[in-house]
Scaffold this motif. Structure first.
Motif, PDB file in Angstrom:
ATOM      1  N   LEU A  26       0.828  -1.210   0.000  1.00 40.17           N
ATOM      2  CA  LEU A  26       0.000   0.000   0.000  1.00 40.17           C
ATOM      3  C   LEU A  26       0.860   1.257   0.000  1.00 40.17           C
ATOM      4  O   LEU A  26       2.065   1.213   0.253  1.00 40.17           O
ATOM      5  N   LYS A  27       0.222   2.380  -0.247  1.00 41.85           N
ATOM      6  CA  LYS A  27       0.873   3.681  -0.143  1.00 41.85           C
ATOM      7  C   LYS A  27       1.269   3.903   1.320  1.00 41.85           C
ATOM      8  O   LYS A  27       0.761   3.222   2.216  1.00 41.85           O
ATOM      9  N   PRO A  28       2.140   4.887   1.617  1.00 41.42           N
ATOM     10  CA  PRO A  28       2.551   5.141   2.998  1.00 41.42           C
ATOM     11  C   PRO A  28       1.346   5.435   3.902  1.00 41.42           C
ATOM     12  O   PRO A  28       0.473   6.234   3.553  1.00 41.42           O
ATOM     13  N   LEU A  29       1.328   4.777   5.044  1.00 42.69           N
ATOM     14  CA  LEU A  29       0.223   4.907   5.985  1.00 42.69           C
ATOM     15  C   LEU A  29       0.591   5.786   7.168  1.00 42.69           C
ATOM     16  O   LEU A  29       1.763   5.951   7.500  1.00 42.69           O
ATOM     17  N   SER A  30      -0.442   6.298   7.807  1.00 41.44           N
ATOM     18  CA  SER A  30      -0.327   6.988   9.085  1.00 41.44           C
ATOM     19  C   SER A  30      -1.357   6.368  10.007  1.00 41.44           C
ATOM     20  O   SER A  30      -2.488   6.092   9.594  1.00 41.44           O
ATOM     21  N   VAL A  31      -0.964   6.143  11.266  1.00 43.73           N
ATOM     22  CA  VAL A  31      -1.841   5.472  12.221  1.00 43.73           C
ATOM     23  C   VAL A  31      -1.855   6.249  13.532  1.00 43.73           C
ATOM     24  O   VAL A  31      -0.798   6.569  14.083  1.00 43.73           O
ATOM     25  N   THR A  32      -3.056   6.526  14.022  1.00 42.89           N
ATOM     26  CA  THR A  32      -3.256   7.132  15.331  1.00 42.89           C
ATOM     27  C   THR A  32      -3.999   6.139  16.207  1.00 42.89           C
ATOM     28  O   THR A  32      -4.954   5.514  15.763  1.00 42.89           O
ATOM     29  N   VAL A  33      -3.571   6.024  17.466  1.00 45.69           N
ATOM     30  CA  VAL A  33      -4.249   5.192  18.455  1.00 45.69           C
ATOM     31  C   VAL A  33      -4.615   6.108  19.616  1.00 45.69           C
ATOM     32  O   VAL A  33      -3.770   6.847  20.126  1.00 45.69           O
ATOM     33  N   THR A  34      -5.892   6.052  20.020  1.00 47.03           N
ATOM     34  CA  THR A  34      -6.366   6.919  21.093  1.00 47.03           C
ATOM     35  C   THR A  34      -6.928   6.107  22.263  1.00 47.03           C
ATOM     36  O   THR A  34      -7.249   4.932  22.120  1.00 47.03           O
ATOM     37  N   ASP A  35      -7.083   6.796  23.387  1.00 47.01           N
ATOM     38  CA  ASP A  35      -7.792   6.215  24.527  1.00 47.01           C
ATOM     39  C   ASP A  35      -9.287   6.461  24.334  1.00 47.01           C
ATOM     40  O   ASP A  35      -9.690   7.064  23.330  1.00 47.01           O
ATOM     41  N   PRO A  36     -10.143   6.016  25.260  1.00 51.56           N
ATOM     42  CA  PRO A  36     -11.591   6.190  25.060  1.00 51.56           C
ATOM     43  C   PRO A  36     -12.059   7.643  24.978  1.00 51.56           C
ATOM     44  O   PRO A  36     -13.125   7.922  24.449  1.00 51.56           O
ATOM     45  N   GLY A  37     -11.255   8.580  25.483  1.00 48.43           N
ATOM     46  CA  GLY A  37     -11.596  10.000  25.409  1.00 48.43           C
ATOM     47  C   GLY A  37     -11.025  10.689  24.191  1.00 48.43           C
ATOM     48  O   GLY A  37     -11.047  11.917  24.105  1.00 48.43           O
ATOM     49  N   SER A  38     -10.502   9.919  23.248  1.00 50.24           N
ATOM     50  CA  SER A  38      -9.909  10.418  21.999  1.00 50.24           C
ATOM     51  C   SER A  38      -8.583  11.149  22.198  1.00 50.24           C
ATOM     52  O   SER A  38      -8.159  11.910  21.345  1.00 50.24           O
ATOM     53  N   HIS A  39      -7.924  10.926  23.338  1.00 48.27           N
ATOM     54  CA  HIS A  39      -6.596  11.480  23.553  1.00 48.27           C
ATOM     55  C   HIS A  39      -5.576  10.555  22.890  1.00 48.27           C
ATOM     56  O   HIS A  39      -5.638   9.333  23.066  1.00 48.27           O
ATOM     57  N   PHE A  43       1.133   7.873  17.651  1.00 42.06           N
ATOM     58  CA  PHE A  43       0.933   8.198  16.237  1.00 42.06           C
ATOM     59  C   PHE A  43       2.247   7.958  15.510  1.00 42.06           C
ATOM     60  O   PHE A  43       3.306   8.328  16.014  1.00 42.06           O
ATOM     61  N   GLN A  44       2.145   7.351  14.341  1.00 36.89           N
ATOM     62  CA  GLN A  44       3.309   7.240  13.460  1.00 36.89           C
ATOM     63  C   GLN A  44       2.863   7.459  12.024  1.00 36.89           C
ATOM     64  O   GLN A  44       1.776   7.045  11.634  1.00 36.89           O
ATOM     65  N   ARG A  45       3.746   8.116  11.289  1.00 36.85           N
ATOM     66  CA  ARG A  45       3.516   8.400   9.869  1.00 36.85           C
ATOM     67  C   ARG A  45       4.686   7.808   9.109  1.00 36.85           C
ATOM     68  O   ARG A  45       5.838   8.131   9.382  1.00 36.85           O
ATOM     69  N   GLN A  46       4.406   6.917   8.155  1.00 41.15           N
ATOM     70  CA  GLN A  46       5.482   6.314   7.381  1.00 41.15           C
ATOM     71  C   GLN A  46       6.158   7.357   6.492  1.00 41.15           C
ATOM     72  O   GLN A  46       5.562   8.390   6.154  1.00 41.15           O
ATOM     73  N   ASP A  47       7.395   7.066   6.111  1.00 40.75           N
ATOM     74  CA  ASP A  47       8.124   7.951   5.208  1.00 40.75           C
ATOM     75  C   ASP A  47       7.287   8.220   3.957  1.00 40.75           C
ATOM     76  O   ASP A  47       6.633   7.325   3.429  1.00 40.75           O
ATOM     77  N   ASN A  48       7.296   9.461   3.550  1.00 38.77           N
ATOM     78  CA  ASN A  48       6.597   9.939   2.345  1.00 38.77           C
ATOM     79  C   ASN A  48       5.082  10.025   2.484  1.00 38.77           C
ATOM     80  O   ASN A  48       4.399  10.273   1.500  1.00 38.77           O
ATOM     81  N   ALA A  49       4.555   9.824   3.678  1.00 39.74           N
ATOM     82  CA  ALA A  49       3.121  10.062   3.892  1.00 39.74           C
ATOM     83  C   ALA A  49       2.889  11.573   3.908  1.00 39.74           C
ATOM     84  O   ALA A  49       3.729  12.338   4.391  1.00 39.74           O
ATOM     85  N   SER A  50       1.768  12.000   3.392  1.00 42.71           N
ATOM     86  CA  SER A  50       1.502  13.432   3.323  1.00 42.71           C
ATOM     87  C   SER A  50       1.247  14.014   4.711  1.00 42.71           C
ATOM     88  O   SER A  50       0.915  13.307   5.662  1.00 42.71           O
TER      89      SER A  50
END
Length: 143
Positions: A26-39, A43-50
Motif C-alpha cells: 500500500l501507499k505510505p500509511l499513518s496510524v493514530t491510536v487513542t484512549d476512550p476519550g480520543s486522547h 501516532f506514526q507516519r510512514q516515510d513519504n506520507a503526506s
C-alpha cells in the motif's frame, strides 16, 4: 484488563497495521491510536506520507468514538443524512472523518479501550490495516 489501550498495545497496533500495509504493498500509511476519550496515545507516519495525515487519522478514530460506530458506518450514515454528519465536525473537538479506517477497540468483554485511525491508501485498505493492527495487539474491534 485496564480500561484503555496501553502504550505497548498502541505501538503493537501501529506495527501490525504497517506490516499489513507492507504485505499489501500500500501507499505510505499513518496510524493514530487513542484512549476512550480520543486522547492520542501513539501516532506514526510512514516515510513519504503526506502531512495532513495526522488530522485525518485522528478524525477517523475520534469520530468513531464520538458517534459510537466505526468511521465506515459514519460514511454510510453520511450518504443517508449528509447534513447531520457534516454538522458533527463543528462540535467534535478532533473532527469526524466519514470514511473507513476508524475502528473502535474493545477488550474481550466488549469494554471500549480506545480507537484506531488509519489513513494513506484507499479507505477500504486503511480499514483492513486498522483491523490487522488491532488483531496483532491481541485486542478486538467493535462489532
Amino acid at each position: 484488563m485496564k480500561n484503555r489501550i496501553t502504550l505497548a498495545q498502541a505501538n503493537g497496533i501501529i506495527e501490525g497495521a504497517f506490516a499489513k500495509g507492507a504485505s499489501l504493498k500500500l501507499k505510505p500509511l499513518s496510524v493514530t491510536v487513542t484512549d476512550p476519550g480520543s486522547h492520542v496515545i501513539a501516532f506514526q507516519r510512514q516515510d513519504n506520507a503526506s502531512t495532513l495525515r495526522f488530522g485525518i487519522a485522528l478524525g477517523k478514530a475520534a469520530g468513531a468514538l464520538a458517534v459510537g460506530i466505526s468511521s465506515r458506518k459514519i460514511a454510510e450514515m453520511a450518504a443517508e443524512r449528509p447534513s447531520f454528519v457534516a454538522s458533527l465536525a463543528a462540535i467534535a473537538p478532533n473532527g469526524v472523518i466519514p470514511a473507513a479506517g476508524g475502528v473502535i477497540v474493545t477488550d474481550g468483554s466488549g469494554q471500549i479501550l480506545g480507537a484506531v485511525g488509519v489513513t494513506g491508501d484507499t479507505s477500504d485498505n486503511d480499514e483492513i490495516c486498522a483491523l490487522a493492527g488491532i488483531e496483532a495487539a491481541g485486542l478486538k474491534a467493535q462489532g
